[in-house]
Design a protein around this motif. Structure first.
Motif, PDB file in Angstrom:
ATOM      1  N   VAL A   1       0.844  -1.200   0.000  1.00  0.00           N
ATOM      2  CA  VAL A   1       0.000   0.000   0.000  1.00  0.00           C
ATOM      3  C   VAL A   1       0.876   1.244   0.000  1.00  0.00           C
ATOM      4  O   VAL A   1       0.697   2.153  -0.822  1.00  0.00           O
ATOM      5  CB  VAL A   1      -0.961   0.005   1.214  1.00  0.00           C
ATOM      6  CG1 VAL A   1      -1.667   1.346   1.351  1.00  0.00           C
ATOM      7  CG2 VAL A   1      -1.972  -1.131   1.100  1.00  0.00           C
ATOM      8  N   ASP A   2       1.831   1.305   0.915  1.00  0.00           N
ATOM      9  CA  ASP A   2       2.682   2.486   1.026  1.00  0.00           C
ATOM     10  C   ASP A   2       3.519   2.700  -0.223  1.00  0.00           C
ATOM     11  O   ASP A   2       3.629   3.830  -0.712  1.00  0.00           O
ATOM     12  CB  ASP A   2       3.591   2.382   2.252  1.00  0.00           C
ATOM     13  CG  ASP A   2       2.830   2.501   3.566  1.00  0.00           C
ATOM     14  OD1 ASP A   2       1.654   2.916   3.549  1.00  0.00           O
ATOM     15  OD2 ASP A   2       3.410   2.159   4.614  1.00  0.00           O
TER      16      ASP A   2
ATOM     17  N   GLU B   1       6.767   1.646   7.828  1.00  0.00           N
ATOM     18  CA  GLU B   1       7.337   1.389   9.153  1.00  0.00           C
ATOM     19  C   GLU B   1       6.989  -0.044   9.528  1.00  0.00           C
ATOM     20  O   GLU B   1       5.831  -0.436   9.449  1.00  0.00           O
ATOM     21  CB  GLU B   1       6.720   2.339  10.189  1.00  0.00           C
ATOM     22  CG  GLU B   1       6.989   3.800   9.936  1.00  0.00           C
ATOM     23  CD  GLU B   1       8.219   4.284  10.668  1.00  0.00           C
ATOM     24  OE1 GLU B   1       8.579   3.674  11.690  1.00  0.00           O
ATOM     25  OE2 GLU B   1       8.814   5.262  10.201  1.00  0.00           O
ATOM     26  N   ALA B   2       7.980  -0.811   9.935  1.00  0.00           N
ATOM     27  CA  ALA B   2       7.730  -2.204  10.320  1.00  0.00           C
ATOM     28  C   ALA B   2       7.012  -2.255  11.665  1.00  0.00           C
ATOM     29  O   ALA B   2       7.330  -1.511  12.581  1.00  0.00           O
ATOM     30  CB  ALA B   2       9.045  -2.969  10.409  1.00  0.00           C
ATOM     31  N   ALA B   3       6.016  -3.139  11.753  1.00  0.00           N
ATOM     32  CA  ALA B   3       5.290  -3.329  13.014  1.00  0.00           C
ATOM     33  C   ALA B   3       6.169  -4.144  13.970  1.00  0.00           C
ATOM     34  O   ALA B   3       6.979  -4.961  13.543  1.00  0.00           O
ATOM     35  CB  ALA B   3       3.982  -4.055  12.755  1.00  0.00           C
TER      36      ALA B   3
ATOM     37  N   THR C   1      -5.144  -2.383   7.926  1.00  0.00           N
ATOM     38  CA  THR C   1      -4.264  -2.590   6.777  1.00  0.00           C
ATOM     39  C   THR C   1      -5.032  -3.144   5.589  1.00  0.00           C
ATOM     40  O   THR C   1      -4.865  -2.668   4.456  1.00  0.00           O
ATOM     41  CB  THR C   1      -3.117  -3.538   7.167  1.00  0.00           C
ATOM     42  OG1 THR C   1      -2.431  -2.989   8.290  1.00  0.00           O
ATOM     43  CG2 THR C   1      -2.134  -3.717   6.029  1.00  0.00           C
ATOM     44  N   PHE C   2      -5.865  -4.138   5.820  1.00  0.00           N
ATOM     45  CA  PHE C   2      -6.637  -4.727   4.725  1.00  0.00           C
ATOM     46  C   PHE C   2      -7.593  -3.705   4.118  1.00  0.00           C
ATOM     47  O   PHE C   2      -7.769  -3.654   2.903  1.00  0.00           O
ATOM     48  CB  PHE C   2      -7.406  -5.967   5.188  1.00  0.00           C
ATOM     49  CG  PHE C   2      -6.532  -7.146   5.540  1.00  0.00           C
ATOM     50  CD1 PHE C   2      -5.251  -7.290   5.028  1.00  0.00           C
ATOM     51  CD2 PHE C   2      -7.002  -8.124   6.388  1.00  0.00           C
ATOM     52  CE1 PHE C   2      -4.459  -8.387   5.342  1.00  0.00           C
ATOM     53  CE2 PHE C   2      -6.218  -9.231   6.712  1.00  0.00           C
ATOM     54  CZ  PHE C   2      -4.950  -9.360   6.183  1.00  0.00           C
ATOM     55  N   GLN C   3      -8.227  -2.894   4.944  1.00  0.00           N
ATOM     56  CA  GLN C   3      -9.135  -1.860   4.423  1.00  0.00           C
ATOM     57  C   GLN C   3      -8.359  -0.856   3.580  1.00  0.00           C
ATOM     58  O   GLN C   3      -8.826  -0.437   2.523  1.00  0.00           O
ATOM     59  CB  GLN C   3      -9.864  -1.146   5.566  1.00  0.00           C
ATOM     60  CG  GLN C   3     -10.949  -0.211   5.078  1.00  0.00           C
ATOM     61  CD  GLN C   3     -12.026  -0.948   4.300  1.00  0.00           C
ATOM     62  OE1 GLN C   3     -12.618  -1.889   4.800  1.00  0.00           O
ATOM     63  NE2 GLN C   3     -12.290  -0.534   3.067  1.00  0.00           N
ATOM     64  N   SER C   4      -7.173  -0.494   4.028  1.00  0.00           N
ATOM     65  CA  SER C   4      -6.334   0.424   3.263  1.00  0.00           C
ATOM     66  C   SER C   4      -5.978  -0.168   1.902  1.00  0.00           C
ATOM     67  O   SER C   4      -6.007   0.524   0.877  1.00  0.00           O
ATOM     68  CB  SER C   4      -5.068   0.733   4.064  1.00  0.00           C
ATOM     69  OG  SER C   4      -4.230   1.608   3.353  1.00  0.00           O
TER      70      SER C   4
ATOM     71  N   LYS D   1       7.085  -0.328 -10.474  1.00  0.00           N
ATOM     72  CA  LYS D   1       8.186  -1.050  -9.852  1.00  0.00           C
ATOM     73  C   LYS D   1       7.630  -1.938  -8.743  1.00  0.00           C
ATOM     74  O   LYS D   1       6.838  -1.494  -7.921  1.00  0.00           O
ATOM     75  CB  LYS D   1       9.215  -0.084  -9.269  1.00  0.00           C
ATOM     76  CG  LYS D   1      10.414  -0.810  -8.688  1.00  0.00           C
ATOM     77  CD  LYS D   1      11.458   0.128  -8.163  1.00  0.00           C
ATOM     78  CE  LYS D   1      12.619  -0.589  -7.525  1.00  0.00           C
ATOM     79  NZ  LYS D   1      12.427  -1.872  -6.931  1.00  0.00           N
ATOM     80  N   PHE D   2       8.055  -3.183  -8.754  1.00  0.00           N
ATOM     81  CA  PHE D   2       7.651  -4.130  -7.716  1.00  0.00           C
ATOM     82  C   PHE D   2       8.436  -3.800  -6.444  1.00  0.00           C
ATOM     83  O   PHE D   2       9.621  -3.474  -6.526  1.00  0.00           O
ATOM     84  CB  PHE D   2       7.936  -5.568  -8.183  1.00  0.00           C
ATOM     85  CG  PHE D   2       7.189  -6.619  -7.432  1.00  0.00           C
ATOM     86  CD1 PHE D   2       5.824  -6.770  -7.594  1.00  0.00           C
ATOM     87  CD2 PHE D   2       7.848  -7.471  -6.562  1.00  0.00           C
ATOM     88  CE1 PHE D   2       5.121  -7.753  -6.908  1.00  0.00           C
ATOM     89  CE2 PHE D   2       7.153  -8.456  -5.863  1.00  0.00           C
ATOM     90  CZ  PHE D   2       5.783  -8.590  -6.048  1.00  0.00           C
ATOM     91  N   PRO D   3       7.819  -3.844  -5.255  1.00  0.00           N
ATOM     92  CA  PRO D   3       8.514  -3.427  -4.036  1.00  0.00           C
ATOM     93  C   PRO D   3       9.612  -4.378  -3.552  1.00  0.00           C
ATOM     94  O   PRO D   3      10.395  -4.019  -2.691  1.00  0.00           O
ATOM     95  CB  PRO D   3       7.398  -3.322  -2.999  1.00  0.00           C
ATOM     96  CG  PRO D   3       6.298  -4.154  -3.515  1.00  0.00           C
ATOM     97  CD  PRO D   3       6.427  -4.177  -5.004  1.00  0.00           C
TER      98      PRO D   3
END
Length: 184
Positions: A85-86, A94-96, A113-116, A134-136
């Motif tokens: 998403v980001d 930012e890593a959880a 996260t899923f809703q986003s 570009k693939f992340p």
């Protein structure tokens, strides 16, 4: 009288034959975007059901010491989805923090996260899904449609792993529990 009955039957047959066409015409044609969003919603719902099925006291469960706990697996999935998403928005993720989250926090993180992800995909047109991006992970360019297959793959991959965690704790996975019993 017989002719009138036959005429009525014929009229009713024509109406019955036309009904599905009339109903079908009213439904909007599916788009690639709407189908992608629907697939994302199904995958998200399935993993959320798994998250709900595991008791809170089992979120620290690990089948072996060297792998993620049940809760860590879920946080990991949320982190990967958030990265997609980001990255799609040009932002850094930012890593959880895995160990610091209890079941209610993990479920809230997954839902957010899923809703986003769903909201981000829903804003795209079918034409945009064919554009190169570009693939992340790694150094490659893919269509935006293929890009969004990445988080779906991760959700389904971890769903399979988490089903094993449930089974090892004597819990029937929700997708299995919803299936009708086989006919004998």
């Amino acid at each position: 009288m017989r002719a009138l009955q036959l005429a009525c039957v014929a009229v009713l047959a024509v109406i019955a034959a036309a009904m599905p066409s009339l109903l079908w015409a009213q439904a909007p044609a599916p788009t690639i975007t709407s189908e992608l969003v629907a697939g994302f919603q199904r995958a998200s719902a399935d993993i959320l059901d798994i998250a709900e099925a595991m008791p809170a006291e089992k979120y620290g469960y690990k089948p072996t010491p060297e792998i993620y706990s049940f809760g860590d697996q879920l946080v990991h999935v949320a982190g990967i989805v958030q990265r997609f998403v980001d990255t799609s928005k040009g932002a850094k993720t930012e890593a959880a923090h895995h160990a610091a989250m209890a079941k209610p926090e993990v479920i809230a993180l997954l839902k957010k996260t899923f809703q986003s992800g769903q909201d981000t995909i829903a804003q795209l047109s079918d034409a945009q899904l064919l554009e190169p991006v570009k693939f992340p992970f790694g150094d490659r360019t893919v269509t935006r449609f293929t890009y969004w297959q990445g988080p779906l793959y991760q959700i389904r991959n971890h769903q399979g792993q988490l089903v094993v965690y449930l089974r090892m704790n004597g819990i029937v996975p929700p997708t299995t529990a919803r299936r009708p019993a086989p006919a004998r």
